[in-house]
Design a protein around this motif. Structure first.
Motif, PDB file in Angstrom:
ATOM      1  N   ILE A  36      12.940  10.675  -3.628  1.00  0.00           N
ATOM      2  CA  ILE A  36      11.681  11.381  -4.284  1.00  0.00           C
ATOM      3  C   ILE A  36      11.599  10.587  -5.615  1.00  0.00           C
ATOM      4  O   ILE A  36      10.293  10.458  -6.313  1.00  0.00           O
ATOM      5  N   GLY A  37      12.624  10.227  -6.487  1.00  0.00           N
ATOM      6  CA  GLY A  37      12.654   9.617  -7.658  1.00  0.00           C
ATOM      7  C   GLY A  37      11.908   8.224  -7.640  1.00  0.00           C
ATOM      8  O   GLY A  37      11.129   7.840  -8.402  1.00  0.00           O
ATOM      9  N   ARG A  38      12.197   7.506  -6.327  1.00  0.00           N
ATOM     10  CA  ARG A  38      11.465   6.257  -6.348  1.00  0.00           C
ATOM     11  C   ARG A  38      10.099   6.289  -5.610  1.00  0.00           C
ATOM     12  O   ARG A  38       9.171   5.606  -5.974  1.00  0.00           O
ATOM     13  N   TYR A  39       9.699   7.172  -4.656  1.00  0.00           N
ATOM     14  CA  TYR A  39       8.611   7.007  -3.803  1.00  0.00           C
ATOM     15  C   TYR A  39       7.740   8.285  -4.055  1.00  0.00           C
ATOM     16  O   TYR A  39       6.468   8.427  -3.590  1.00  0.00           O
ATOM     17  N   GLY A  40       8.289   9.297  -4.803  1.00  0.00           N
ATOM     18  CA  GLY A  40       7.382  10.566  -5.049  1.00  0.00           C
ATOM     19  C   GLY A  40       7.455  11.337  -3.733  1.00  0.00           C
ATOM     20  O   GLY A  40       8.294  11.174  -2.932  1.00  0.00           O
ATOM     21  N   ASN A  41       6.611  12.567  -3.936  1.00  0.00           N
ATOM     22  CA  ASN A  41       6.743  13.754  -2.925  1.00  0.00           C
ATOM     23  C   ASN A  41       5.577  14.543  -2.783  1.00  0.00           C
ATOM     24  O   ASN A  41       5.065  14.907  -3.812  1.00  0.00           O
ATOM     25  N   VAL A  42       5.101  14.890  -1.555  1.00  0.00           N
ATOM     26  CA  VAL A  42       3.915  15.764  -1.416  1.00  0.00           C
ATOM     27  C   VAL A  42       4.239  16.742  -0.497  1.00  0.00           C
ATOM     28  O   VAL A  42       5.230  16.792   0.280  1.00  0.00           O
ATOM     29  N   PRO A  43       3.549  17.854  -0.357  1.00  0.00           N
ATOM     30  CA  PRO A  43       3.739  18.922   0.639  1.00  0.00           C
ATOM     31  C   PRO A  43       3.372  18.231   1.873  1.00  0.00           C
ATOM     32  O   PRO A  43       2.658  17.442   2.034  1.00  0.00           O
ATOM     33  N   LEU A  44       4.362  18.996   2.860  1.00  0.00           N
ATOM     34  CA  LEU A  44       4.182  18.599   4.326  1.00  0.00           C
ATOM     35  C   LEU A  44       2.515  18.401   4.781  1.00  0.00           C
ATOM     36  O   LEU A  44       2.240  17.748   5.542  1.00  0.00           O
ATOM     37  N   ASP A  45       1.866  19.490   4.514  1.00  0.00           N
ATOM     38  CA  ASP A  45       0.327  19.414   4.817  1.00  0.00           C
ATOM     39  C   ASP A  45      -0.229  18.424   4.192  1.00  0.00           C
ATOM     40  O   ASP A  45      -1.602  18.422   4.323  1.00  0.00           O
TER      41      ASP A  45
ATOM     42  N   ALA B  20       0.944  15.250   3.734  1.00  0.00           N
ATOM     43  CA  ALA B  20       1.681  13.925   3.970  1.00  0.00           C
ATOM     44  C   ALA B  20       1.234  13.134   5.013  1.00  0.00           C
ATOM     45  O   ALA B  20       0.211  13.732   5.909  1.00  0.00           O
ATOM     46  N   GLU B  21       0.985  11.687   4.925  1.00  0.00           N
ATOM     47  CA  GLU B  21       0.611  10.971   5.779  1.00  0.00           C
ATOM     48  C   GLU B  21       1.950  10.536   6.750  1.00  0.00           C
ATOM     49  O   GLU B  21       1.627  10.087   8.086  1.00  0.00           O
ATOM     50  N   VAL B  22       3.051  10.788   6.321  1.00  0.00           N
ATOM     51  CA  VAL B  22       4.313  10.708   7.168  1.00  0.00           C
ATOM     52  C   VAL B  22       5.347  11.531   6.571  1.00  0.00           C
ATOM     53  O   VAL B  22       5.313  11.702   5.365  1.00  0.00           O
TER      54      VAL B  22
ATOM     55  N   MET C 132       0.857  -1.250   0.138  1.00  0.00           N
ATOM     56  CA  MET C 132       0.021   0.005   0.154  1.00  0.00           C
ATOM     57  C   MET C 132       0.868   1.154  -0.089  1.00  0.00           C
ATOM     58  O   MET C 132       1.913   1.424   0.898  1.00  0.00           O
ATOM     59  N   SER C 133       0.737   2.153  -0.877  1.00  0.00           N
ATOM     60  CA  SER C 133       1.453   3.448  -1.071  1.00  0.00           C
ATOM     61  C   SER C 133       0.996   4.344  -0.030  1.00  0.00           C
ATOM     62  O   SER C 133       0.005   4.272   0.644  1.00  0.00           O
ATOM     63  N   LEU C 134       1.954   5.306   0.547  1.00  0.00           N
ATOM     64  CA  LEU C 134       1.811   6.380   1.298  1.00  0.00           C
ATOM     65  C   LEU C 134       2.140   7.482   0.828  1.00  0.00           C
ATOM     66  O   LEU C 134       3.002   7.812  -0.001  1.00  0.00           O
ATOM     67  N   ARG C 135       1.470   8.865   1.174  1.00  0.00           N
ATOM     68  CA  ARG C 135       1.856  10.032   0.783  1.00  0.00           C
ATOM     69  C   ARG C 135       3.193  10.456   1.689  1.00  0.00           C
ATOM     70  O   ARG C 135       2.797  10.784   2.682  1.00  0.00           O
ATOM     71  N   ILE C 136       4.339  10.515   1.164  1.00  0.00           N
ATOM     72  CA  ILE C 136       5.227  11.013   1.683  1.00  0.00           C
ATOM     73  C   ILE C 136       5.723  12.359   1.607  1.00  0.00           C
ATOM     74  O   ILE C 136       6.023  12.731   0.469  1.00  0.00           O
ATOM     75  N   ALA C 137       6.386  12.992   2.496  1.00  0.00           N
ATOM     76  CA  ALA C 137       7.045  14.290   2.396  1.00  0.00           C
ATOM     77  C   ALA C 137       8.410  14.085   2.842  1.00  0.00           C
ATOM     78  O   ALA C 137       8.601  13.778   4.010  1.00  0.00           O
ATOM     79  N   PHE C 138       9.295  14.242   1.726  1.00  0.00           N
ATOM     80  CA  PHE C 138      10.787  14.156   1.979  1.00  0.00           C
ATOM     81  C   PHE C 138      11.358  15.567   2.691  1.00  0.00           C
ATOM     82  O   PHE C 138      11.291  16.605   2.082  1.00  0.00           O
ATOM     83  N   ALA C 139      12.006  15.709   3.780  1.00  0.00           N
ATOM     84  CA  ALA C 139      12.709  16.730   4.220  1.00  0.00           C
ATOM     85  C   ALA C 139      14.303  16.286   4.331  1.00  0.00           C
ATOM     86  O   ALA C 139      14.694  15.269   4.987  1.00  0.00           O
ATOM     87  N   ALA C 140      15.024  17.386   4.116  1.00  0.00           N
ATOM     88  CA  ALA C 140      16.448  16.910   4.173  1.00  0.00           C
ATOM     89  C   ALA C 140      17.541  18.235   4.763  1.00  0.00           C
ATOM     90  O   ALA C 140      16.930  19.290   4.550  1.00  0.00           O
ATOM     91  N   SER C 141      18.421  18.003   5.437  1.00  0.00           N
ATOM     92  CA  SER C 141      19.289  18.992   6.050  1.00  0.00           C
ATOM     93  C   SER C 141      20.034  19.351   4.877  1.00  0.00           C
ATOM     94  O   SER C 141      20.090  18.895   3.718  1.00  0.00           O
ATOM     95  N   ARG C 142      20.764  20.514   4.990  1.00  0.00           N
ATOM     96  CA  ARG C 142      21.546  21.236   4.016  1.00  0.00           C
ATOM     97  C   ARG C 142      22.920  20.473   3.582  1.00  0.00           C
ATOM     98  O   ARG C 142      23.398  20.713   2.617  1.00  0.00           O
ATOM     99  N   ALA C 143      22.971  19.213   4.341  1.00  0.00           N
ATOM    100  CA  ALA C 143      24.341  18.533   3.848  1.00  0.00           C
ATOM    101  C   ALA C 143      24.263  17.815   2.522  1.00  0.00           C
ATOM    102  O   ALA C 143      23.126  17.508   2.094  1.00  0.00           O
ATOM    103  N   ALA C 144      25.164  17.876   1.874  1.00  0.00           N
ATOM    104  CA  ALA C 144      25.080  17.361   0.297  1.00  0.00           C
ATOM    105  C   ALA C 144      24.535  16.082   0.289  1.00  0.00           C
ATOM    106  O   ALA C 144      23.567  15.419  -0.551  1.00  0.00           O
TER     107      ALA C 144
END
Length: 253
Positions: free
Chosen positions: A23-32, A34-36, A1-13
């Protein structure tokens, strides 16, 4: 079952690269939407993400792209959806801090790990400690003092030789940093409902700064700290590697 995921990352390369790959594998949604939320970075970034999203009732799953990663899971690109479905959840309440500076201005902040008072000059700090309106210590001469949550008890608190607190113990740790008088006083265990107040003595001669999860305030005259039960942070961990297990394991490292 797919999930609506929002990815966040630090500034580190390395974190930014991981975010682009995931994001290329699982997609990305806005924070508001997201399910996780998946946070990529170290513990500092995890704390930042929890603070930034405290208004959202969304769990946060961290993957370590930093150093220690106590609050993070191991990084892997495959099987993320299955890991998220199987993850264990821990809920933690932050500390609420109100710090008054020497000009009488009040500064408020929340802390997931700890609120600390630290000397800001060459001389040791002098602090008066009151708990639930009752004076408990007339004068603590030290480099500082802190109040830590169970989730934060293995961070600065543990480095200052404070106790490790089990998750769900409804206890806070009040820990001294390099106490000089009373000599070697290590601190106290307090109920989660306790209201702690520090008054800074000789404020001009012995300046003190206050920090709430790295948010700093200079020249404080008094600081009040209490748990904030109205706010809950939801953190996800892989099965068998939850926060309680990590707290126990840390004591045998």
């Amino acid at each position: 079952m797919s999930l609506r995921i929002a990815f966040a990352a630090s500034r580190a390369a390395v974190a930014q690269t991981a975010r682009a790959t995931l994001i290329g594998r699982y997609g990305n949604v806005p924070l508001d939407e997201a399910e996780v939320i998946v946070a990529l970075g170290g513990d500092g970034f995890m704390l930042q993400t929890l603070h930034d999203t405290e208004h959202l009732s969304v769990p946060v799953y961290g993957m370590n792209r930093g150093t220690i990663g106590f609050l993070m899971n191991e990084y892997a690109e495959s099987g993320l959806t299955d890991r998220l479905h199987a993850a264990e959840e821990a809920e933690i309440n932050p500390l609420s801090m109100t710090a008054w500076d020497k000009n009488g201005y009040a500064h408020k902040a929340l802390a997931i790990n700890e609120v600390s008072l630290l000397r800001a000059g060459p001389q040791a700090a002098k602090l008066r400690i009151t708990v639930d309106g009752r004076l408990r210590m007339d004068e603590l001469v030290c480099d500082g003092a802190l109040v830590a949550t169970p989730a934060g008890s293995t961070a600065y608190n543990y480095s200052a030789h404070g106790p490790v607190l089990p998750i769900g113990s409804d206890v806070l740790a009040l820990t001294a940093v390099a106490a000089f008088r009373p000599r070697r006083w290590r601190g106290a265990l307090l109920p989660k409902t306790a209201h702690v107040r520090f008054d800074v003595l000789e404020i001009d001669k012995r300046p003190v700064m206050a920090e709430a999860d790295s948010r700093s305030f200079d020249s404080v005259a008094a600081v009040e700290i209490r748990s904030e039960p109205s706010i809950s942070h939801r953190i996800l961990f892989d099965p068998g590697h939850g926060l309680e297990e990590r707290l126990i394991s840390e004591q045998f490292t």
